[in-house]
Each structure stands twice: as structure tokens, then as C-alpha cells.
Design an enzyme around this catalytic site. Structure first.
Site, PDB file in Angstrom:
ATOM      1  N   GLN A   1      19.209  12.396   0.620  1.00 54.30           N
ATOM      2  CA  GLN A   1      18.009  12.108  -0.002  1.00 54.30           C
ATOM      3  C   GLN A   1      18.102  11.609  -1.396  1.00 54.30           C
ATOM      4  OE1 GLN A   1      14.991  11.927   1.521  1.00 54.30           O
ATOM      5  NE2 GLN A   1      15.649  13.398   3.346  1.00 54.30           N
TER       6      GLN A   1
ATOM      7  N   ASP B   1      25.195  17.030  -0.042  1.00 53.03           N
ATOM      8  CA  ASP B   1      24.499  16.306   0.761  1.00 53.03           C
ATOM      9  C   ASP B   1      23.397  15.458   0.035  1.00 53.03           C
ATOM     10  OD1 ASP B   1      22.576  15.529   2.723  1.00 53.03           O
ATOM     11  OD2 ASP B   1      21.922  17.428   3.398  1.00 53.03           O
TER      12      ASP B   1
ATOM     13  N   HIS C   1      19.381  21.520   4.234  1.00 50.99           N
ATOM     14  CA  HIS C   1      19.044  20.915   5.446  1.00 50.99           C
ATOM     15  C   HIS C   1      19.909  21.549   6.524  1.00 50.99           C
ATOM     16  CE1 HIS C   1      18.944  17.726   8.731  1.00 50.99           C
ATOM     17  NE2 HIS C   1      17.798  17.182   8.340  1.00 50.99           N
TER      18      HIS C   1
ATOM     19  N   CYS D   1      13.947  20.416   9.442  1.00 51.20           N
ATOM     20  CA  CYS D   1      15.311  20.640   9.655  1.00 51.20           C
ATOM     21  C   CYS D   1      15.802  21.477   8.605  1.00 51.20           C
ATOM     22  CB  CYS D   1      16.129  19.478   9.818  1.00 51.20           C
ATOM     23  SG  CYS D   1      15.705  18.511  11.206  1.00 51.20           S
TER      24      CYS D   1
ATOM     25  N   LYS E   1      18.501   5.912   5.682  1.00 50.60           N
ATOM     26  CA  LYS E   1      17.439   6.434   4.638  1.00 50.60           C
ATOM     27  C   LYS E   1      17.337   5.346   3.518  1.00 50.60           C
ATOM     28  CE  LYS E   1      17.893  11.505   5.766  1.00 50.60           C
ATOM     29  NZ  LYS E   1      16.856  11.520   6.909  1.00 50.60           N
TER      30      LYS E   1
END
Lengths: 404, 149
Positions: free
Chosen positions: A197, A194, A117, A360, A220
């Protein structure tokens, strides 16, 4: 499939019947999260760490209680390893600037991947430019998996940081972070994940994952916007300078100098997101009451149904792994002869909310040879009916545009 | 609003068979534009003779709305003077509710009378996020014309 259909009633936004398939962008908020924030804001709100009065003591206890809850949720050894930030993006920037500017120099390499991302790419581009370090990338295979052979070949003593997604927001691919961390550590590199998710959808134990930094967002994972988390291994956090200066992060200040507060507060300049921390605490309680194994199983079950039924839609191609191995509930779709924005508009008219665009991740889109995809993503409140609405909406799009 | 009102046949036709694609041999003006939100990209080249757009070419990628708007625009501006084009832009912007004004840019009693095929895009007004798609070609064309001013 674990039947979670009773959960839908906890999400007021879904009452109007929308088939919400954009949780990879941001998730909806259940009533217990909204109520926890409301109760706190009405009953015990004050600034934190200003301790002389009872309200502030209560607010500080709630804020630090949220930190302990997050630590427990992700398996951190020490509460102090949890830094509250504005979101996953700020968490990554905190490391890129706070760790990168201190520890990178000309001749060093930062190794990211082709499926990052922009949040785990652009900060490293900025820091590379300032330090003279080189930003390099691990490719993905044609099956949309991280190319682990290429990763091993690219590793070397000059690589100081490996920045990798915990789960691709476009492909759903879940890289093997434990293996990546082992290889990176053998070469003396730090690893940042990261996990924006990943943490909302999979059971995560940061010590098992073996990385040095893990970044994620509250919004999220059923929590509010405005708060995210940086977990850092204590020895890695100790290598970092604060990225922002201000109140709350100091120990002593004179007109010309300042000394830092302890970890983690030195990384939390300014008044933190206090009400949001309470909301995140409630979101974690909610997720834990379902069980993260069940959350992931539910995503996978819906993904299996979707992959099967989408296979029959004329002109539709899926960008990402076609099987369920190491894959989350994110499905990127490309329809022959129809641009993703048109697909999304038509789906919207059919009551199905999906994201269309480059998500993104423009370098990944170029690698895939597409300019945009329509993306459906699943979460605890989704049901088989949402998948069916998606499939019939896509058929309608195909009919309108004459796709065969 | 029915989807058929948005995706009218004339729009789909211009999307599938865009007019005036490619590049010019000797452009007098050019500009490129992107819609960063959705990634639509467009490059326009104009040839001018005595204050008239004698030729136009577009290279672009994007959704049916941005592509068909660009295609219809090329047909509408070819052979027109810069003054005429500016008047056309003004009518288009009012039709898309981008500018306010009494002159709605089209006459609902006489469909097609003022802006021709372009009036097929009026359905886009019901989809605010898509208006930018329709406007991309027009904004980029104006930028190219400003280069010649």
C-alpha cells in the site's frame, strides 16, 4: 488540491462513470501502460536470457530495463537488489521461506504487528511452525497507530525478524519504518516491510527507510497483475536461499546437484513475467510524470474531504486514524445497524465501488471489535465527485435501513 | 432492479429481530458454517423427535441477507419432517438459481404460497455475489441433518 482530474480520461474502465474506490485492492490501468504492453507483445516479445537471437536480446533488454527503472524509482543502490516476483505476497513468501528457514531456529522470535495483512502474517506462521521460532505481535493503540512503546519493549536479542506493514490496508495508518528499522537493527534483527500500500502512494526511498526487505505489487500501482517486487539490501539477500528451484535460477546443474545463478536471478525461477515487467516500467513512468509527492498530496486531500463529510453521515463510524498525520487514503467504515456487505451492495447500486469484508486482516478486525467494514480507498484518478457519491450512497443506505 | 426489491421490509424485520436465536439445551444435531469470502458465520442446533425437527436455534453474525435467510428458515423448518425439509431446501435452491429445474420453488402468480416469507429473498438472485449469503444457513442446516442420517 492538485487538480489531477484530467487523468481520469487515461483510464478506460472509468469511462462508464463508476466511482471506483477500491484501489487498495487493485488499481485501474492507464492507457500508456496498456499500450506499452501491447507494443512490446506485438513487436519484441520473446523469452529472456536466451540470448542467441535478436528478439530475445530485445526482450531481455526490456526486462532488465524494467529492473533498472524499479531500482531508480525506489532509490535502490544496486539494480541487483530488485527481485521480480509474482506479487507482494510471493515477495514476502520468498523472504519468509528463503530467509526464514535458513536463519530462524527454536527460541527465536519473529515480530509482526496486529495490523498485518494475511500476506505478512500467514507465511510467518508457516515458517514459525517449521523452525520452532515464536511469532509475536506489536499491538496498535486505540487511535489505530502502531504502539511504538510496546514495540521497543518487545524487542530483544531473540527477535530475528520484524515484519511490518508500510501502510495498513484497513486503517490507512503509516508506521514510522525508519524508526522501527533503527530499533530493530540495534537488536540485530532484520526488517521486512509489506509496502504493497505504500509504494503506490508515497515517495519511497528504500535506503532512507532503512529496512532490509521491501515487498510490493505492480497491480496496486497502475501496473498489471502477475508481477511484484522484492527489494532486498544486498547483504540481506546474500543470507537467503532460493525459495523456488527451476530454470533461469541456476549456474550449473548435474543430475543430483545445482549451483545458483547470481543475485537476483537465483530468486527468479522459471520464465518471469516479461510483458508485465514492461507494464510495470510504464506504470512507474506514469506515476513519475505526476510526481509521487503530488500523488500522496492528492490522496491526502481527498481523505481530508472524505473524513469531514463522512462525519455528518448518521450512524457512521470510521475505523482508523481520524486525522491526516501519517495516514494514507484508505478509509474503513462501520455503519450502525447495517452490515458492510449491505452497505457495499447499496453503494454499488449507486455506482460506487467499495470493498466490504475483513480485507484479509482478520486479526485486526477482531482487535477493532468488528467483523467487517466497508472500505473506500483513493488514487490518482479519483475526484471530489467520487467522495460526494460515496457520502450520498451511505446516506441512502442509512435511509433504507432506517438508521438515525 | 430497485434496492427496495432486495431489501424488502420482511427481510429487514428478520434481520433486526432474528427468530430462534441462541442455543438448545439438548441438541440432537449441530453444524457450523462460514462464508470465507465475506466472513459470515453461523452455528445451528436442531432437536429432533420422531423424524421431525421439534426445535432449532441459531447463533450467527453477518449481513442482512444471511441473517434474515437464517431466521426465516428456522420458522419454516420447525415442526417439519426431514423429508418435508428436504423438499423445502430443493424449492429454495431452485428459487435462488442454485439448482436448475422446472419447479421454480415459488409461483409468481401467488406470492408467498409455496415458501412463505422466504420468497422475499428472490430479489437476491439479481445479486450473484450475495446468493452465497442467503444459502449459508440452508447449507449448514443440511449438514446438521446429515449428521443424524
Amino acid at each position: 488540491m492538485n487538480d489531477l482530474s484530467h487523468l481520469k480520461a487515461d483510464f478506460p474502465v472509468l469511462e462508464n462513470g463508476v466511482h471506483f474506490l477500491d484501489s487498495a485492492s487493485s488499481s485501474q490501468k492507464p492507457i500508456p501502460v496498456l499500450e506499452a504492453m501491447d507494443r512490446f507483445a506485438r513487436g519484441s516479445y520473446a523469452n529472456v536470457h536466451r540470448g542467441a537471437y535478436k528478439l530475445s536480446v530485445a526482450a531481455t533488454e526490456a526486462y532488465e530495463g524494467a529492473r533498472r527503472r524499479v531500482a531508480e524509482f525506489v532509490g535502490a543502490d544496486d539494480d541487483r537488489e530488485i527481485v521480480f516476483t509474482r506479487g507482494a505476497t510471493t515477495a514476502i513468501n520468498t523472504v519468509a521461506f528463503g530467509w526464514g528457514l535458513e536463519n530462524l531456529e527454536e527460541g527465536d522470535r519473529i515480530l509482526a504487528t496486529e495490523m498485518e495483512h494475511h500476506a505478512n502474517l500467514v507465511p510467518w506462521q508457516m515458517v514459525a511452525r517449521r523452525t520452532g521460532a515464536v511469532l509475536d505481535h506489536v499491538p496498535i493503540t486505540d487511535e489505530c497507530r502502531l504502539d511504538m512503546d510496546a514495540f521497543e519493549k518487545k524487542m530483544g536479542p531473540d527477535v530475528k525478524m520484524v515484519a511490518v506493514t508500510g501502510m495498513s490496508n484497513v486503517l490507512g495508518t503509516i508506521p514510522d519504518i525508519a524508526a522501527i528499522s533503527r530499533i530493530a537493527h540495534r537488536h540485530g534483527a532484520r526488517v521486512l516491510v509489506d509496502a504493497a500500500q505504500r509504494v503506490p502512494h508515497l515517495p519511497v526511498d528504500v535506503t532512507e527507510m532503512g529496512a532490509d526487505f521491501v515487498a510490493f505489487s505492480s497491480h496496486k500501482m497502475l501496473g498489471p497483475t502477475g508481477i511484484g517486487v522484492l527489494w532486498g539490501r544486498m547483504e540481506a539477500l546474500e543470507e537467503m536461499e532460493p525459495f523456488e528451484g527451476g530454470g533461469e535460477m541456476i549456474s550449473d546443474v548435474t543430475l543430483h546437484t545445482a549451483t545458483w545463478a547470481g543475485i537476483p536471478h537465483r530468486f527468479e525461477a522459471g520464465t518471469p513475467p516479461i510483458i508485465e515487467a514492461v507494464g510495470l516500467h510504464a506504470a512507474i513512468d506514469y506515476l513519475d510524470s505526476i510526481g509521487m509527492e503530488k500523488v500522496f498530496d492528492h490522496d491526502k486531500a481527498l481523505t481530508a474531504i472524505a473524513l469531514e463529510r463522512l462525519g455528518d453521515v448518521p450512524g457512521l463510524a470510521i475505523q482508523g486514524p481520524k486525522d491526516l498525520e501519517d495516514r494514507g487514503g484508505v478509509i474503513s467504515m462501520d455503519m450502525k445497524g447495517i452490515h458492510a456487505h449491505d452497505v457495499a451492495t447499496i453503494l454499488d447500486e449507486e455506482g460506487v465501488a467499495v470493498r466490504a469484508g475483513h480485507h484479509c486482516a482478520k486479526p485486526l478486525m477482531r482487535r477493532l471489535g468488528v467483523t467487517a467494514t466497508a472500505r473506500a480507498s483513493f488514487y490518482v484518478y479519483n475526484t471530489e465527485a467520487d467522495v460526494d457519491a460515496l457520502v450520498s450512497g451511505l446516506r441512502r443506505a442509512g435511509e433504507l435501513f432506517g438508521v438515525r | 432492479m430497485a434496492l427496495e426489491d432486495l431489501y424488502r421490509e420482511v427481510i429487514l424485520d428478520h434481520y433486526r429481530n432474528p427468530r430462534n436465536r441462541g442455543r438448545l439445551e439438548r441438541p440432537d444435531a449441530s453444524a457450523s458454517g462460514v462464508n470465507p469470502l465475506c466472513g459470515d458465520e453461523l452455528a445451528i442446533e436442531l432437536a429432533l423427535r420422531d423424524g421431525v425437527v421439534s426445535d432449532v436455534a441459531i447463533e450467527s453474525q453477518g449481513c442482512s441477507i444471511s441473517q434474515s435467510s437464517a431466521s426465516m428458515m428456522t420458522e419454516a423448518i420447525k415442526g417439519k419432517s426431514i423429508e418435508e425439509i428436504k423438499a423445502l431446501v430443493s424449492k429454495f435452491r431452485k428459487m435462488m438459481s442454485l439448482d436448475e429445474g422446472e419447479d421454480a420453488g415459488f409461483d409468481p402468480e401467488r406470492p408467498g404460497a409455496v415458501l412463505g416469507d422466504i420468497e422475499a429473498l428472490q430479489g437476491v438472485r439479481q445479486y450473484p455475489v450475495r446468493i452465497k449469503c442467503a444459502a449459508l444457513a440452508w447449507n449448514t442446516m443440511l449438514e446438521a441433518l446429515q449428521e443424524t442420517a
